[in-house]
Design a protein around this motif. Structure first.
Motif, short mmCIF file in Angstrom:
data_model
loop_
_atom_site.label_atom_id
_atom_site.label_comp_id
_atom_site.label_asym_id
_atom_site.label_seq_id
_atom_site.Cartn_x
_atom_site.Cartn_y
_atom_site.Cartn_z
N THR A 1 16.73 -12.28 25.93
CA THR A 1 15.90 -11.12 25.63
C THR A 1 14.72 -11.18 26.59
OG1 THR A 1 16.55 -11.06 23.31
CG2 THR A 1 14.47 -10.01 23.87
N VAL B 1 13.78 -16.05 24.95
CA VAL B 1 12.99 -14.88 25.32
C VAL B 1 12.22 -15.19 26.60
CG1 VAL B 1 11.12 -13.32 24.64
CG2 VAL B 1 12.77 -14.11 22.92
N ASN C 1 17.58 -6.33 25.75
CA ASN C 1 18.41 -7.24 24.95
C ASN C 1 19.26 -8.13 25.86
OD1 ASN C 1 20.85 -5.89 25.61
ND2 ASN C 1 20.79 -4.63 23.76
N LEU D 1 16.81 -9.60 18.45
CA LEU D 1 17.77 -9.06 19.42
C LEU D 1 18.78 -10.10 19.85
CD1 LEU D 1 15.45 -6.89 21.71
CD2 LEU D 1 17.19 -6.08 20.11
N ASN D 2 18.38 -11.36 19.86
CA ASN D 2 19.31 -12.44 20.24
C ASN D 2 20.47 -12.53 19.25
OD1 ASN D 2 17.99 -13.45 22.60
ND2 ASN D 2 16.42 -14.29 21.25
#
Length: 195
Positions: free
Chosen positions: A76, A108, A161, A188-189
């Protein structure tokens, strides 16, 4: 020895008396790690309803290393477009740093893309921040990415994403370490892997 003088304003009020409350307000920098300025930032992201792939992004960072967004597929990615002359950009920078710290072990990546400035301006601004952000700062001196990414104003942020799609965007300053924003980003992961 220096002699302390008190200057009187025309109204007869001591400027020293006026300066003390002003100094207190100016030095009231943080409460629970969030500055007074950051409290005015918005606490939400706007979801993107359709599947839109993120445009290309390949730029040099502060160490003259190249970062390519396509190499970050599977993560992400927070892509923040900003400039040092932009007040809301400056306000949200510390929260981007805290977002990076709280999510760097959660797949992230945070990228801050400076628009239209040289490295001297950016280095000088970063030197003012305490602590100095550890996320990647990229340079787009000619501002060309504003067109391909459809950036209408600064700051603008896109959350990509792990599939490389734009999941959220934010126009204007945000408090990026707000718990709801962090949850939306880190979730989102998981949601991407389920589909």
């Amino acid at each position: 020895m220096f002699e302390r003088r008190q200057v009187k304003a025309k109204s007869g009020i001591s400027l020293t008396r006026l300066a003390i409350p002003l100094l207190i307000i100016m030095t009231l920098t943080t409460v629970n790690g969030v500055s007074a300025d950051e409290k005015t930032l918005i606490q939400k992201l706007t979801p993107v309803k359709q599947s839109i792939m993120a445009p290309a992004l390949k730029l040099q960072d502060m160490d003259e290393e190249t970062t390519d967004l396509k190499d970050l597929k599977g993560k992400t990615v927070v892509v923040n477009f900003w400039a040092t002359w932009c007040p809301p950009c400056r306000k949200e920078m510390a929260s981007l740093g805290r977002l990076h710290q709280s999510t760097k072990d959660k797949n992230v990546e945070v990228l801050a893309v400076d628009i239209g400035e040289d490295d001297d301006a950016v280095f000088a601004f970063m030197a003012e921040l305490d602590p100095t952000p550890e996320f990647t700062v990229l340079f787009n001196e000619d501002g060309s990415l504003m067109k391909s990414w459809k950036v209408r104003g600064l700051p603008t942020t896109f959350i990509i994403n792990p599939k490389g799609e734009i999941a959220y965007f934010a126009i204007g300053g945000r408090n990026f370490d707000d718990p709801e924003i962090i949850k939306a980003i880190t979730d989102l992961n998981f949601s991407t892997h389920k589909t």
